[in-house]
Write an enzyme that holds these catalytic residues in place. Structure first.
Site, short mmCIF file in Angstrom:
data_model
loop_
_atom_site.label_atom_id
_atom_site.label_comp_id
_atom_site.label_asym_id
_atom_site.label_seq_id
_atom_site.Cartn_x
_atom_site.Cartn_y
_atom_site.Cartn_z
N ILE A 30 -51.03 -54.50 8.61
CA ILE A 30 -50.66 -55.92 8.70
C ILE A 30 -51.01 -56.47 10.08
CG2 ILE A 30 -48.81 -57.62 8.39
CD1 ILE A 30 -47.33 -55.52 6.70
N ASN A 39 -44.02 -51.06 -11.29
CA ASN A 39 -45.17 -50.29 -10.81
C ASN A 39 -46.16 -50.02 -11.94
OD1 ASN A 39 -44.43 -50.18 -8.12
ND2 ASN A 39 -43.08 -48.42 -8.46
N THR A 72 -44.14 -46.37 8.98
CA THR A 72 -43.93 -47.33 7.88
C THR A 72 -43.86 -46.74 6.47
OG1 THR A 72 -46.32 -47.69 7.72
CG2 THR A 72 -45.08 -49.18 9.17
N TYR A 99 -36.55 -44.46 6.47
CA TYR A 99 -37.39 -45.58 6.95
C TYR A 99 -36.59 -46.87 6.94
CZ TYR A 99 -40.52 -49.59 6.55
OH TYR A 99 -41.10 -50.82 6.72
N THR A 115 -38.34 -55.89 7.10
CA THR A 115 -38.79 -55.61 5.73
C THR A 115 -37.69 -55.90 4.71
OG1 THR A 115 -39.34 -53.76 4.23
CG2 THR A 115 -38.20 -53.18 6.25
N ASP A 116 -38.10 -56.15 3.46
CA ASP A 116 -37.10 -56.35 2.39
C ASP A 116 -36.31 -55.07 2.11
OD1 ASP A 116 -39.06 -54.90 1.00
OD2 ASP A 116 -39.40 -56.44 -0.53
N GLU A 117 -36.85 -53.92 2.58
CA GLU A 117 -36.14 -52.66 2.31
C GLU A 117 -34.78 -52.61 3.00
OE1 GLU A 117 -38.09 -49.03 2.03
OE2 GLU A 117 -39.98 -49.89 1.38
N LYS A 143 -35.40 -49.34 10.07
CA LYS A 143 -35.79 -50.76 10.16
C LYS A 143 -34.54 -51.66 10.21
CE LYS A 143 -39.40 -52.37 10.05
NZ LYS A 143 -40.36 -52.71 11.15
#
Ligand code: NAD
Ligand code: DAU
Length: 346
Positions: free
Chosen positions: A18, A254, A91, A155, A130-132, A159
């Site tokens: 990104i 997915n 990431t 991860y 992040t949306d996570e 974040k």
């Protein structure tokens, strides 16, 4: 709406997926800006992602770790930096399950060091989250920026810690910060450990496509271009101290994503293998992006178009990913997939 002055940017992680897309976008749209890319060049950080730009006098590279406070401080002072944009991170969720400590070193401590330098020098910091951090989202809820953070992987937890440190510095020290929380990005130069480039390059090579579990997990696959314009919008017009979600607001499973990849490349569904799931696999991410839209931003791409276009980019850029896939990536691939794929042949 206030327009913030942004002239000399320190882009950490600017050689990654990104970050490199953002550097290219920013220099095209803001020809009078200067950009210093500050990057450790880990396996995911690749100078060649910006090969066409290194001769541009507006762009410089400093190779270093965001945890190196003296180097970050010296770089900001020498280069008269007025804005730090922090893309630098470990990431990949699967890598964080195999070896989590480096995620804390870079994502938590590294971000903390950047905040300290920003505080010492009085520089604005924009953090890429992040949306996570919201964890997996149940029923038909869409995460809004005020929701509690509930990360579920090493991860995501690293974040979320970074995201909260950034907010704490705004409250405690009145540091001028902004945060964007991005959805699953797809597009050019994404390291092929991530699902869309992994599935695309495997399909091109005629190799099996490993779908974790039932493949019904849902993601908002957003084009990296729209993430770049979303970040730009917040850099220029975002309210200081605020958080903004960036995505399309639309998810797919997915299995739907892999259908699009295969159709885009003209490959067969016979390549699909359902393999042992990722531990703690988040079932669904979904964000409400209305707050960013109030600043005048709109995504350009539909998620289906974004996935199809990304798959085609990998078909057209074998020279970029073939050397990656034949290097250290192979070792990781064996560790992550050999056992999972054994005995799944159709
Ligand atoms: P990436 O893995 O492609 O790139 C990460 C970059 O950071 C690399 O250039 C790497 O060399 C650099 N880096 C790593 N550790 C460093 C350190 N200690 N010091 C300096 N540089 C270091 O990642 P990406 O997918 O481009 O993600 C960029 C940012 O966006 C990350 O903060 C990530 O959490 C966030 N994000 C990613 C997505 C996505 O879908 N990829 C979505 C939302 C948010
Ligand atoms: O949502 C934003 C996040 O998107 C970013 O913060 C992360 O940095 C980025 O890596 C990405 O995380 P995900 O874990 O969602 O992305 P990944 O590409 O690894 O996986 C996407 C989906 O595909 C996820 O549901 C897991 C699944 N998957 C992934 C791989 C690598 C598979 O089914 N098989 C695989 O081999």
């Amino acid at each position: 709406m206030t327009q913030h002055p942004v002239q000399n940017l320190l882009i950490t992680g600017g050689c990654g997926f990104i970050g490199s897309n953002f550097v290219r976008y920013w220099l095209t749209e803001h020809p009078h800006s200067r950009v210093v890319v500050y990057d450790k060049l880990t396996y995911a950080g690749r100078k060649e992602n910006l090969a066409d730009l290194w001769d541009d006098a507006r762009l410089q590279l400093v190779v270093g770790d965001i945890g190196d406070q003296a180097l970050v401080r010296g770089t900001c002072q020498q280069q008269s930096i007025d804005l730090i944009v922090n893309f630098a991170a470990e990431t990949h969720v699967d890598q964080s399950i195999l070896g989590p400590l480096v995620f804390t070193d870079t994502n938590v401590r590294g971000t903390h060091v950047l905040l300290e330098v920003a505080r010492e020098l009085g520089i604005r910091l924009h953090h890429i989250s992040t949306d996570e951090v919201y964890g997996h989202i149940r029923d038909d809820h869409q995460s809004v920026e005020a929701d509690a953070l509930a990360p579920r992987s090493p991860y995501a937890a690293s974040k979320a810690a970074a995201d909260q440190l950034v907010q704490a510095y705004a409250i405690t020290y009145n540091l001028p910060v902004t945060i964007t929380r991005g959805a699953n990005n797809v597009g050019p130069y994404q390291y092929p450990e991530k699902a869309v480039p992994l599935f695309s390059t495997n399909a091109i090579l005629g190799e099996a496509i490993p779908i974790y579990g039932d493949g019904l997990q849902m993601r908002d696959y957003a084009h990296v271009y729209d993430h770049c314009t979303g970040i730009e919008t917040v850099l220029l017009r975002g309210e200081i101290g605020e958080v903004y979600n960036v995505g399309t607001g639309r998810e797919m499973t997915n299995l739907e994503m892999v259908d699009i990849v295969l159709a885009s490349l003209g490959k067969s569904h016979d390549l699909i293998r359902h393999v042992t799931d990722r531990p703690g696999h988040d079932r669904r991410y979904s964000m409400n992006v209305d707050k960013l839209k109030t600043l005048g931003w709109q995504p350009k791409y539909d998620p289906k178009e974004a996935v199809a276009e990304a798959a085609k980019w990998y078909a057209e850029h074998r020279a970029w990913w073939e050397p990656i896939r034949s290097g250290a990536f192979r070792e990781y691939y064996e560790k992550q997939y050999a056992e999972r794929l054994a005995g799944t042949a159709q």
